[in-house]
Enzyme design. Structure first.
Site, PDB file in Angstrom:
ATOM      1  CG  MET A  36       3.213  -2.422   4.847  1.00  0.00           C
ATOM      2  SD  MET A  36       1.826  -2.538   3.720  1.00  0.00           S
ATOM      3  CE  MET A  36       2.090  -1.081   2.707  1.00  0.00           C
ATOM      4  CG  HIS A  65       5.695   4.750   5.432  1.00  0.00           C
ATOM      5  ND1 HIS A  65       4.650   4.852   4.535  1.00  0.00           N
ATOM      6  CD2 HIS A  65       5.136   4.936   6.662  1.00  0.00           C
ATOM      7  CE1 HIS A  65       3.530   5.095   5.183  1.00  0.00           C
ATOM      8  NE2 HIS A  65       3.789   5.134   6.474  1.00  0.00           N
ATOM      9  CG  MET A  67       2.779   1.880   7.236  1.00  0.00           C
ATOM     10  SD  MET A  67       2.288   1.731   5.515  1.00  0.00           S
ATOM     11  CE  MET A  67       3.897   1.524   4.779  1.00  0.00           C
ATOM     12  CG  MET A 137      -0.334   7.610   6.034  1.00  0.00           C
ATOM     13  SD  MET A 137       0.792   7.053   4.747  1.00  0.00           S
ATOM     14  CE  MET A 137      -0.270   6.001   3.738  1.00  0.00           C
ATOM     15  N   GLY A 142      -1.441   0.508   3.932  1.00  0.00           N
ATOM     16  CA  GLY A 142      -1.557  -0.935   3.750  1.00  0.00           C
ATOM     17  C   GLY A 142      -1.382  -1.403   2.314  1.00  0.00           C
ATOM     18  CG  PHE A 143      -3.504  -2.827   0.444  1.00  0.00           C
ATOM     19  CD1 PHE A 143      -3.057  -4.102   0.125  1.00  0.00           C
ATOM     20  CD2 PHE A 143      -4.262  -2.636   1.593  1.00  0.00           C
ATOM     21  CE1 PHE A 143      -3.370  -5.181   0.950  1.00  0.00           C
ATOM     22  CE2 PHE A 143      -4.578  -3.715   2.428  1.00  0.00           C
ATOM     23  CZ  PHE A 143      -4.132  -4.992   2.098  1.00  0.00           C
ATOM     24  N   GLY A 145      -2.033   1.906  -4.833  1.00  0.00           N
ATOM     25  CA  GLY A 145      -3.094   1.957  -5.837  1.00  0.00           C
ATOM     26  C   GLY A 145      -4.461   2.367  -5.314  1.00  0.00           C
ATOM     27  CG  ASP A 172       2.723   7.163   1.235  1.00  0.00           C
ATOM     28  OD1 ASP A 172       2.353   6.752   0.126  1.00  0.00           O
ATOM     29  OD2 ASP A 172       3.307   6.456   2.078  1.00  0.00           O
ATOM     30  N   GLY A 194       3.611   5.551  -5.746  1.00  0.00           N
ATOM     31  CA  GLY A 194       3.858   4.165  -6.132  1.00  0.00           C
ATOM     32  C   GLY A 194       3.421   3.921  -7.551  1.00  0.00           C
TER      33      GLY A 194
HETATM   34  C1  DX5 Z   1       0.520   2.669   1.380  1.00  0.00           C
HETATM   35  C2  DX5 Z   1       1.970   3.030   1.238  1.00  0.00           C
HETATM   36  C3  DX5 Z   1       2.278   3.835   0.043  1.00  0.00           C
HETATM   37  C4  DX5 Z   1       1.930   3.196  -1.292  1.00  0.00           C
HETATM   38  C5  DX5 Z   1       1.574   4.328  -2.210  1.00  0.00           C
HETATM   39  O1  DX5 Z   1       0.280   2.216   2.653  1.00  0.00           O
HETATM   40  O2  DX5 Z   1       2.409   3.767   2.367  1.00  0.00           O
HETATM   41  O3  DX5 Z   1       3.620   4.292   0.041  1.00  0.00           O
HETATM   42  O4  DX5 Z   1       2.937   2.423  -1.843  1.00  0.00           O
HETATM   43  O5  DX5 Z   1       1.100   3.819  -3.406  1.00  0.00           O
HETATM   44  P1  DX5 Z   1       0.252   4.725  -4.409  1.00  0.00           P
HETATM   45  O6  DX5 Z   1       1.077   5.921  -4.734  1.00  0.00           O
HETATM   46  O7  DX5 Z   1       0.045   3.804  -5.586  1.00  0.00           O
HETATM   47  O8  DX5 Z   1      -1.028   5.102  -3.709  1.00  0.00           O
HETATM   48 ZN    ZN Z   2       4.437   4.696   2.270  1.00  0.00          ZN
END
Ligand code: DX5
Ligand code: ZN
Length: 213
Positions: A36, A65, A67, A137, A142-143, A145, A172, A194
């Site tokens: 990111m 990935h 971003m 997605m 971005g985050f 959780g 994801d 994640g």
């Molecule tokens: C978010 C990421 C994900 C993130 C998934 O932008 O692309 O890969 O780490 O985390 P969880 O599985 O906790 O939603």
């Molecule tokens: Zn990701």
């Protein structure tokens, strides 16, 4: 068999190699690396040097990935670093999607395009036959959780109906055994997770539950 790609964003960065090896021991064959840039998404994570360090430290395929804005400029760095799969966002590629795919494929890597929850499948339709993977997605990137968005997952069905059987459909965002099942029923076969993997007191069961959906 499904592919499970635990996202290291939820791992303990001070013990990254150990953390990834644990997931490998429980059957994860890929390792999801969220890059990111603080522009395309409002967060900054890690870059190509970390991919390079992991290359010889783990056996898992490095599933990168991106971003980031202007993926075309940075894809060569991620190729040299040893990425096995490189996915960029259609919303960030601004007319350079074909060139990005070509760079990745010419280097012998798997090429993926990702769409955010609000992006229609129509925006990537013309590239489907060139791609190895589409990443849907199911949260705003971005985050880690965040909560799974069921409407975003419905696009999997549409992609499945348009693409060849060889296309990997990855999801994801907010993935656990229940949300993975919803996505698998629509046609997804590759699960990024994640929090569900790395923050789970029973990591083995978490990975096995995703392999089995
Ligand atoms: C978010 C990421 C994900 C993130 C998934 O932008 O692309 O890969 O780490 O985390 P969880 O599985 O906790 O939603
Ligand atoms: Zn990701």
């Amino acid at each position: 068999m499904n592919i499970v790609s635990p996202s290291i964003l939820s791992a303990d960065f001070a013990n990254l190699q150990k953390e990834i090896l644990k997931t490998e021991n429980f059957g994860a064959k890929w390792c999801h690396i969220d890059v990111m840039d603080g522009h395309f998404v409002p967060n900054i994570t890690i870059g190509a040097p970390v991919v390079k360090s992991l290359k010889n430290a783990v056996k898992a395929k490095l599933d990168v990935h991106l971003m980031i804005e202007n993926p075309l400029k940075y894809i060569p760095d991620f190729i040299s670093a040893g990425s096995d799969i490189i996915t960029f966002h259609i919303e960030a590629s601004k007319g350079s999607a074909s060139e990005c795919i070509k760079l990745i494929k010419d280097a012998g890597k798997l090429a993926g395009i990702s769409i955010k929850p609000g992006t229609p499948v129509n925006d990537i339709k013309e590239y489907l036959s060139l791609l190895d993977m589409v990443l849907v997605m199911t949260v705003e990137p971005g985050f880690s959780g965040q909560k799974f968005m069921p409407d975003a997952a419905k696009k999997i069905k549409e992609i499945k109906s348009l693409a060849s059987d060889k296309l990997i459909i990855q999801v994801d965002g907010g993935i656990n055994a229940d949300t993975a099942k919803i996505c698998a029923d629509y046609g997804a076969n590759c699960f990024v997770a994640g929090n569900y993997v790395y923050k789970n007191p029973d990591m083995e069961n978490a990975i096995k539950s995703l392999l089995a959906v």
